[in-house]
Design an enzyme around this catalytic site. Sequence first.
Site, PDB file in Angstrom:
ATOM      1  N   HIS A  99     108.421 -87.208  88.416  1.00  0.00           N
ATOM      2  CA  HIS A  99     107.527 -88.132  87.714  1.00  0.00           C
ATOM      3  C   HIS A  99     108.366 -88.975  86.755  1.00  0.00           C
ATOM      4  O   HIS A  99     109.375 -88.515  86.230  1.00  0.00           O
ATOM      5  CB  HIS A  99     106.496 -87.304  86.947  1.00  0.00           C
ATOM      6  CG  HIS A  99     105.432 -88.105  86.287  1.00  0.00           C
ATOM      7  ND1 HIS A  99     105.536 -88.545  84.986  1.00  0.00           N
ATOM      8  CD2 HIS A  99     104.230 -88.545  86.739  1.00  0.00           C
ATOM      9  CE1 HIS A  99     104.433 -89.217  84.675  1.00  0.00           C
ATOM     10  NE2 HIS A  99     103.634 -89.228  85.717  1.00  0.00           N
TER      11      HIS A  99
ATOM     12  N   ASP B 109     107.333 -79.310  87.343  1.00  0.00           N
ATOM     13  CA  ASP B 109     106.353 -80.204  86.715  1.00  0.00           C
ATOM     14  C   ASP B 109     105.019 -79.987  87.430  1.00  0.00           C
ATOM     15  O   ASP B 109     104.787 -80.506  88.520  1.00  0.00           O
ATOM     16  CB  ASP B 109     106.817 -81.661  86.822  1.00  0.00           C
ATOM     17  CG  ASP B 109     105.866 -82.610  86.105  1.00  0.00           C
ATOM     18  OD1 ASP B 109     104.745 -82.182  85.734  1.00  0.00           O
ATOM     19  OD2 ASP B 109     106.234 -83.792  85.928  1.00  0.00           O
TER      20      ASP B 109
HETATM   21  C1  LIG Z   1     100.655 -87.237  83.841  1.00  0.00           C
HETATM   22  C2  LIG Z   1     101.908 -86.615  84.318  1.00  0.00           C
HETATM   23  C3  LIG Z   1     103.039 -86.523  83.492  1.00  0.00           C
HETATM   24  C4  LIG Z   1     103.064 -87.114  82.099  1.00  0.00           C
HETATM   25  O1  LIG Z   1     102.083 -86.544  81.329  1.00  0.00           O
HETATM   26  P1  LIG Z   1     101.597 -87.027  79.890  1.00  0.00           P
HETATM   27  O2  LIG Z   1     100.603 -85.992  79.555  1.00  0.00           O
HETATM   28  O3  LIG Z   1     101.023 -88.394  80.093  1.00  0.00           O
HETATM   29  O4  LIG Z   1     102.766 -87.022  78.981  1.00  0.00           O
HETATM   30  C5  LIG Z   1     104.136 -85.861  83.987  1.00  0.00           C
HETATM   31  N1  LIG Z   1     104.149 -85.360  85.232  1.00  0.00           N
HETATM   32  C6  LIG Z   1     103.093 -85.454  86.073  1.00  0.00           C
HETATM   33  C7  LIG Z   1     103.189 -84.884  87.452  1.00  0.00           C
HETATM   34  C8  LIG Z   1     101.928 -86.076  85.628  1.00  0.00           C
HETATM   35  O5  LIG Z   1     100.863 -86.155  86.448  1.00  0.00           O
END
Ligand SMILES: *Cc1c(COP(=O)(O)O)cnc(C)c1O
Length: 464
Positions: free
Chosen positions: A184, A264
């Site tokens: 991401h 993630d």
């Molecule tokens: C939304 C998202 C992020 C970033 O998240 P925030 O809460 O906006 O900081 C990182 N990784 C993935 C896979 C996401 O969907």
Amino acid sequence: MHPHLKEDLSAFDAILDRARSMAVDYLSSLDSRPAAASQPVDLPAHIALPEGGEGAQAVLQRFERDYSPLLSGSPGSRYFGFVTGGGTPASLAADWLVSAYDQNTQRNGDTCAATIELQAVDMLRQLLGWPAEWTGVCVTGATMANYVGMALARQWIGHEHGRDVAADGLHGMPATAVFSGSAHSSTLKALSMAGLGRNAIRQVPQLRGREALDVDALEDALREHGDRPSIVVASAGTVNTVDFDDLAAIARLKQRYRFWLHVDAAFGGVAAASPRRRALMAGIEAADSVTVDAHKWLNVPYDCAVVFTAHLPLQVEVFQNHSAYLPPPEPLPDHYLHLTPENSRRFRALPLWMGLLAYGREGYAEVVERNCAAARHLGELIAADARFRLAAPVRLNVVCFAPVGADANAIANLQRALHRDGTAYMSPSVLNGEPILRAAICNWRTTDADIDRTFAALQRLLSN
Ligand SMILES: *Cc1c(COP(=O)(O)O)cnc(C)c1O
């Protein structure tokens, strides 16, 4: 005391009642107001700072009159942009109380807030079926959780090189390689903040027609990298097609190659709340750090995420904060001051805690399954209309699609028309180099009736 402060102190009740009725008006308008504010929001960036102020009542009134119509309806059931959750009643009520209680959750000592955070994080861990040995802390979002993950990985790599990076910095260390198939964008930001650099990313090829990385290609890359330690950032839910890397296969590579595994799982991880989806994340026990957002699929109001790790002592090395009036850092899971990027911090865990207690395992599993069913339903409506095409199979709770034969311009126009129409909001995106529309369904209120209304609007707007 300044006259307005004095007046407001004696009118505290009335002021909070006013805020309450504004909140109720807003929430009850979600079904009828536009899903997102119309663009462009035409407000000046400069307004004069008043000399004497207006008092809280007048400012609330002014906000309600001039500004609240320009708010997005993003907590509503047809806001499908980005990956956006709403706020369940329990989490929203808790979030109000967080501001009233105004606790500084730095460490256990003079408030139960730090213990509540331990309980909230541990209940989330139970909900998702993750290892009891992990500890976790609340941060503001998945971006910060990814940052903490990268900072821990950096510290681990330093030790592998015989170096304490938290103490001595990165200077003179070999560059770090970060292998990922579909990191991401926030991971790149995290690498920048952690001093490892955005260019540390080594793109691993993906499986054909998938957003999941090709594990054989990852193994080739690791072999070629030799015995230097590295980082692998795996995805548990990509933002377009909600694809999952094969964590079990990646975990097996840990026996032969030296890498830190960060997962993630910002929103995809929450799928594990539904037992039938757990297998998507088989192997996650091998992760060294894991990101989960609370303000997406867990429907906690902004902002809250949790970063889990199996390496609490490393976390203390990175984030410890010494001062004359603080106890020396110990690797205790509720000494947040020594564990997170922040020092002073909001009682951010309470909305998560109240939500988890209010709805339990079954409540979260129900939201996950209902949202996935709504995505499937939208996918079926799209597949059944010859004027639309699905751009990818609907794996979980996101639908990628486009009108047949539409070029980038036509897709952008449809996205804007839907935005103006206000029935629903979707983000434009790009998949395999092609522009698409994307509906991410994460809201606890969304039902199939919302999907029917949304698709009817798309059909109508396409005919216009
Ligand atoms: C939304 C998202 C992020 C970033 O998240 P925030 O809460 O906006 O900081 C990182 N990784 C993935 C896979 C996401 O969907």
